[in-house]
Motif scaffolding. Structure first.
Motif, PDB file in Angstrom:
ATOM      1  N   ASP A   1     -15.657  51.581   8.677  1.00  0.00           N
ATOM      2  CA  ASP A   1     -14.405  51.075   8.109  1.00  0.00           C
ATOM      3  C   ASP A   1     -14.202  49.623   8.539  1.00  0.00           C
ATOM      4  O   ASP A   1     -14.050  49.324   9.723  1.00  0.00           O
ATOM      5  CB  ASP A   1     -13.250  51.944   8.598  1.00  0.00           C
ATOM      6  N   ASN A   2     -14.170  48.717   7.571  1.00  0.00           N
ATOM      7  CA  ASN A   2     -14.014  47.288   7.866  1.00  0.00           C
ATOM      8  C   ASN A   2     -12.573  46.807   7.670  1.00  0.00           C
ATOM      9  O   ASN A   2     -12.324  45.625   7.463  1.00  0.00           O
ATOM     10  CB  ASN A   2     -14.955  46.467   6.966  1.00  0.00           C
ATOM     11  N   THR A   3     -11.618  47.747   7.722  1.00  0.00           N
ATOM     12  CA  THR A   3     -10.219  47.396   7.520  1.00  0.00           C
ATOM     13  C   THR A   3      -9.780  46.344   8.521  1.00  0.00           C
ATOM     14  O   THR A   3     -10.030  46.470   9.716  1.00  0.00           O
ATOM     15  CB  THR A   3      -9.340  48.649   7.676  1.00  0.00           C
ATOM     16  N   THR A   4      -9.136  45.306   8.034  1.00  0.00           N
ATOM     17  CA  THR A   4      -8.647  44.269   8.943  1.00  0.00           C
ATOM     18  C   THR A   4      -7.186  44.490   9.310  1.00  0.00           C
ATOM     19  O   THR A   4      -6.759  44.116  10.394  1.00  0.00           O
ATOM     20  CB  THR A   4      -8.791  42.882   8.293  1.00  0.00           C
ATOM     21  N   ASP A   5      -6.405  45.097   8.401  1.00  0.00           N
ATOM     22  CA  ASP A   5      -5.006  45.377   8.698  1.00  0.00           C
ATOM     23  C   ASP A   5      -4.918  46.718   9.408  1.00  0.00           C
ATOM     24  O   ASP A   5      -4.960  47.776   8.795  1.00  0.00           O
ATOM     25  CB  ASP A   5      -4.175  45.406   7.411  1.00  0.00           C
ATOM     26  N   LEU A   6      -4.817  46.693  10.730  1.00  0.00           N
ATOM     27  CA  LEU A   6      -4.804  47.904  11.515  1.00  0.00           C
ATOM     28  C   LEU A   6      -3.388  48.319  11.897  1.00  0.00           C
ATOM     29  O   LEU A   6      -3.209  49.189  12.745  1.00  0.00           O
ATOM     30  CB  LEU A   6      -5.652  47.715  12.779  1.00  0.00           C
ATOM     31  N   VAL A   7      -2.387  47.720  11.293  1.00  0.00           N
ATOM     32  CA  VAL A   7      -1.007  48.109  11.542  1.00  0.00           C
ATOM     33  C   VAL A   7      -0.640  49.213  10.554  1.00  0.00           C
ATOM     34  O   VAL A   7      -0.679  49.015   9.343  1.00  0.00           O
ATOM     35  CB  VAL A   7      -0.050  46.905  11.389  1.00  0.00           C
ATOM     36  N   VAL A   8      -0.290  50.402  11.074  1.00  0.00           N
ATOM     37  CA  VAL A   8       0.032  51.534  10.198  1.00  0.00           C
ATOM     38  C   VAL A   8       1.531  51.812  10.152  1.00  0.00           C
ATOM     39  O   VAL A   8       1.967  52.686   9.408  1.00  0.00           O
ATOM     40  CB  VAL A   8      -0.710  52.806  10.644  1.00  0.00           C
ATOM     41  N   PHE A   9       2.311  51.065  10.948  1.00  0.00           N
ATOM     42  CA  PHE A   9       3.757  51.213  10.890  1.00  0.00           C
ATOM     43  C   PHE A   9       4.402  49.976  11.492  1.00  0.00           C
ATOM     44  O   PHE A   9       3.922  49.417  12.469  1.00  0.00           O
ATOM     45  CB  PHE A   9       4.209  52.456  11.664  1.00  0.00           C
ATOM     46  N   ARG A  10       5.494  49.565  10.862  1.00  0.00           N
ATOM     47  CA  ARG A  10       6.243  48.405  11.347  1.00  0.00           C
ATOM     48  C   ARG A  10       7.724  48.663  11.077  1.00  0.00           C
ATOM     49  O   ARG A  10       8.082  49.173  10.020  1.00  0.00           O
ATOM     50  CB  ARG A  10       5.781  47.138  10.628  1.00  0.00           C
ATOM     51  N   LYS A  11       8.565  48.326  12.047  1.00  0.00           N
ATOM     52  CA  LYS A  11       9.977  48.604  11.865  1.00  0.00           C
ATOM     53  C   LYS A  11      10.811  47.645  12.705  1.00  0.00           C
ATOM     54  O   LYS A  11      10.499  47.415  13.876  1.00  0.00           O
ATOM     55  CB  LYS A  11      10.289  50.048  12.290  1.00  0.00           C
ATOM     56  N   LYS A  12      11.859  47.092  12.100  1.00  0.00           N
ATOM     57  CA  LYS A  12      12.820  46.307  12.873  1.00  0.00           C
ATOM     58  C   LYS A  12      13.772  47.269  13.576  1.00  0.00           C
ATOM     59  O   LYS A  12      14.372  48.138  12.936  1.00  0.00           O
ATOM     60  CB  LYS A  12      13.602  45.350  11.972  1.00  0.00           C
ATOM     61  N   LEU A  13      13.866  47.112  14.888  1.00  0.00           N
ATOM     62  CA  LEU A  13      14.713  48.009  15.674  1.00  0.00           C
ATOM     63  C   LEU A  13      16.130  47.442  15.673  1.00  0.00           C
ATOM     64  O   LEU A  13      16.513  46.666  16.546  1.00  0.00           O
ATOM     65  CB  LEU A  13      14.153  48.154  17.093  1.00  0.00           C
ATOM     66  N   GLU A  14      16.892  47.856  14.677  1.00  0.00           N
ATOM     67  CA  GLU A  14      18.183  47.243  14.368  1.00  0.00           C
ATOM     68  C   GLU A  14      19.141  47.239  15.550  1.00  0.00           C
ATOM     69  O   GLU A  14      19.744  46.223  15.877  1.00  0.00           O
ATOM     70  CB  GLU A  14      18.836  47.978  13.194  1.00  0.00           C
ATOM     71  N   SER A  15      19.294  48.371  16.213  1.00  0.00           N
ATOM     72  CA  SER A  15      20.340  48.476  17.226  1.00  0.00           C
ATOM     73  C   SER A  15      20.032  47.690  18.489  1.00  0.00           C
ATOM     74  O   SER A  15      20.884  47.546  19.362  1.00  0.00           O
ATOM     75  CB  SER A  15      20.554  49.953  17.598  1.00  0.00           C
ATOM     76  N   ILE A  16      18.806  47.155  18.600  1.00  0.00           N
ATOM     77  CA  ILE A  16      18.428  46.413  19.796  1.00  0.00           C
ATOM     78  C   ILE A  16      18.793  44.938  19.672  1.00  0.00           C
ATOM     79  O   ILE A  16      18.631  44.165  20.588  1.00  0.00           O
ATOM     80  CB  ILE A  16      16.909  46.581  20.074  1.00  0.00           C
ATOM     81  N   VAL A  17      19.298  44.512  18.530  1.00  0.00           N
ATOM     82  CA  VAL A  17      19.739  43.124  18.375  1.00  0.00           C
ATOM     83  C   VAL A  17      21.085  42.980  19.078  1.00  0.00           C
ATOM     84  O   VAL A  17      22.113  43.448  18.586  1.00  0.00           O
ATOM     85  CB  VAL A  17      19.856  42.737  16.889  1.00  0.00           C
ATOM     86  N   VAL A  18      21.101  42.363  20.236  1.00  0.00           N
ATOM     87  CA  VAL A  18      22.330  42.222  21.005  1.00  0.00           C
ATOM     88  C   VAL A  18      22.800  40.782  20.936  1.00  0.00           C
ATOM     89  O   VAL A  18      22.007  39.853  20.819  1.00  0.00           O
ATOM     90  CB  VAL A  18      22.120  42.632  22.487  1.00  0.00           C
ATOM     91  N   PRO A  19      24.107  40.544  20.999  1.00  0.00           N
ATOM     92  CA  PRO A  19      24.614  39.162  20.924  1.00  0.00           C
ATOM     93  C   PRO A  19      24.279  38.389  22.172  1.00  0.00           C
ATOM     94  O   PRO A  19      24.159  38.956  23.259  1.00  0.00           O
ATOM     95  CB  PRO A  19      26.131  39.372  20.797  1.00  0.00           C
ATOM     96  N   GLN A  20      24.106  37.103  22.033  1.00  0.00           N
ATOM     97  CA  GLN A  20      23.892  36.258  23.192  1.00  0.00           C
ATOM     98  C   GLN A  20      25.227  36.014  23.871  1.00  0.00           C
ATOM     99  O   GLN A  20      26.160  35.503  23.267  1.00  0.00           O
ATOM    100  CB  GLN A  20      23.258  34.933  22.762  1.00  0.00           C
ATOM    101  N   GLN A  21      25.305  36.393  25.117  1.00  0.00           N
ATOM    102  CA  GLN A  21      26.534  36.239  25.860  1.00  0.00           C
ATOM    103  C   GLN A  21      26.230  36.166  27.341  1.00  0.00           C
ATOM    104  O   GLN A  21      25.094  36.386  27.764  1.00  0.00           O
ATOM    105  CB  GLN A  21      27.488  37.400  25.587  1.00  0.00           C
ATOM    106  N   GLN A  22      27.210  35.882  28.119  1.00  0.00           N
ATOM    107  CA  GLN A  22      27.023  35.761  29.550  1.00  0.00           C
ATOM    108  C   GLN A  22      26.971  37.142  30.183  1.00  0.00           C
ATOM    109  O   GLN A  22      27.593  38.097  29.693  1.00  0.00           O
ATOM    110  CB  GLN A  22      28.176  34.962  30.168  1.00  0.00           C
ATOM    111  N   PRO A  23      26.197  37.302  31.281  1.00  0.00           N
ATOM    112  CA  PRO A  23      26.147  38.594  31.972  1.00  0.00           C
ATOM    113  C   PRO A  23      27.536  39.057  32.396  1.00  0.00           C
ATOM    114  O   PRO A  23      28.396  38.251  32.715  1.00  0.00           O
ATOM    115  CB  PRO A  23      25.254  38.296  33.199  1.00  0.00           C
ATOM    116  N   ILE A  24      27.687  40.379  32.369  1.00  0.00           N
ATOM    117  CA  ILE A  24      28.978  40.961  32.769  1.00  0.00           C
ATOM    118  C   ILE A  24      28.995  41.185  34.280  1.00  0.00           C
ATOM    119  O   ILE A  24      28.050  41.713  34.816  1.00  0.00           O
ATOM    120  CB  ILE A  24      29.218  42.287  32.027  1.00  0.00           C
TER     121      ILE A  24
END
Length: 407
Positions: free
Chosen positions: A384-407
């Motif tokens: 198998d000479n497949t070059t695209d070896l990525v079988v799944f891709r997903k943006k992890l929506e809930s992990i996008v946190v706002p930039q803010q100062q530490p609490i």
């Protein structure tokens, strides 16, 4: 009537099992996608120039080929070449099969060194920043003398890489240990083998561990996550908290029909009905490495109670020899344990994605605060000479946190 019960019913049951086994075998190596993620290939990625950090998460690499032909190390090499400036490779335990690093003179010592050296040499060649965790096999499969096996492996790796921070948590302590990978990106390492280990395990100042009681770990861990709610957090460990595979109590029809294959894959002696006793025991009572075991269950419950308070966490583990993704209570739980072995994983259930194939998970972090999950796998065959070896891709929506100062 007696003939009905003695012949016809067992025959129909056997036909049903064989048909189920055929169905299972036919589809077991195809990726499973949750319906909402079937069209993942059409989702556009941010530009490569916007990527600020990458994490390769490799679990259970302990049986790699030492002759340069290992397929996982080949695709890992491609990741290394693409991420020389801002990347870390995390090895999620079970770094050496079958029993970790034995003492000098042991019959497995030479093989263990060869396998470990193969990985270390590739890391050194590309100057990749690595983090090694320990798994149950690194602790001599959890046996009472496993602590010495883990210390021996720690000393071997840190000496070879000339860096004490490459094997964490140090001295087999529970952790947590933190590494600030980039601005707003925190790696937290914990040693889940500590909870299920039999025999000697470190705790307190005599072992250079920060806590004398495991309850102090939970308090410190929760405080750590609370203080870093403004960051994107990856928690790396060996044992998964969700799994559709063996350690999560999921078994194949083959394991019910041929239970002796648990001891050796060639023991194909059919024991229908009677053979279900072993899977039943593993599912509801469990060996020490199973979620159903009382020690594992207690650890899992406490960790999930803490994680469920937050929504900026990706928990990644190995242990089960496959690739899985779950999303629960706003956090993400990954299994990336097919670094050198593969085993059955059940489709569906609470999983977003599952696959039984050699490979590993990659997490890419972008300047716009997006986090993308990618699953990289090896070709199915050498031809198998497949070059695209990525079988799944997903943006992890809930992990996008706002930039803010530490609490």
């Amino acid at each position: 009537m007696l003939l009905y019960f003695l012949i016809i019913i067992p025959t129909l049951f056997a036909i049903f099992l064989l048909f189920s086994y055929w169905q299972e075998w036919k589809y077991r190596r195809k990726p499973y996608y949750k319906l909402a993620d079937v069209g993942w290939r059409q989702t556009p990625l941010p530009p490569d120039a916007e990527k600020r950090y990458s994490l390769a998460l490799l679990g259970d690499v302990g049986a790699v080929a030492t002759d340069g032909s290992d397929p996982v190390l080949r695709i890992f090499e491609r990741w290394q070449q693409a991420n020389t400036g801002a990347g870390t490779a995390v090895f999620l335990g079970d770094n050496i099969y079958p029993v970790g690093l034995p003492p000098e003179g042991h019959r497995h010592r030479a093989l263990a060194e060869n396998r470990l050296n193969t990985i270390l040499q590739q890391l050194q060649h590309y100057k990749t920043q690595p983090i090694f965790l320990s798994g149950n096999h690194d602790w001599n499969k959890g046996r009472p003398d496993g602590y010495q096996y883990m210390l021996r492996q720690q000393a071997y790796i840190t000496e070879a890489l000339q860096d004490n921070e490459t094997y964490l948590p140090q001295n087999g302590c529970p952790g947590p240990v933190t590494l600030q990978l980039a601005d707003g990106l925190l790696l937290v390492v914990i040693n889940t083998q500590w909870w299920v280990q039999r025999g000697e395990k470190p705790l307190g100042s005599n072992y250079n561990c920060p806590y004398s009681d495991i309850e102090e770990f939970y308090i410190a861990f929760n405080n750590l996550l609370r203080r870093n709610r403004h960051q994107q957090i990856i928690v790396a460990a060996h044992h998964p908290l969700y799994s559709n595979a063996l350690h999560g109590g999921k078994f194949t029809i083959k394991q019910h029909l041929f239970p002796l294959t648990a001891a050796h894959k060639r023991f194909l002696i059919p024991l229908p009905i009677l053979g279900s006793l072993y899977p039943f025991y593993r599912k509801f009572f469990g060996a020490s490495e199973d979620m159903s075991h009382k020690k594992y269950k207690r650890m899992r419950k406490r960790l999930l109670q803490i994680f469920n308070r937050y929504q900026n966490i990706i928990y990644v583990a190995g242990h089960d020899h496959n690739l899985q993704h779950f999303e629960k209570h706003g956090n993400h739980y990954l299994v990336s344990g097919s670094g050198s072995k593969t085993s059955f994983v059940k489709k569906g259930g609470n999983a977003t994605f599952t696959l039984e194939q050699h490979g590993f998970v990659v997490l890419n972090y972008y300047r716009n605060r997006e986090v993308w999950l990618e699953v990289h796998v090896t070709p199915v065959s050498a031809a198998d000479n497949t070059t695209d070896l990525v079988v799944f891709r997903k943006k992890l929506e809930s992990i996008v946190v706002p930039q803010q100062q530490p609490i």
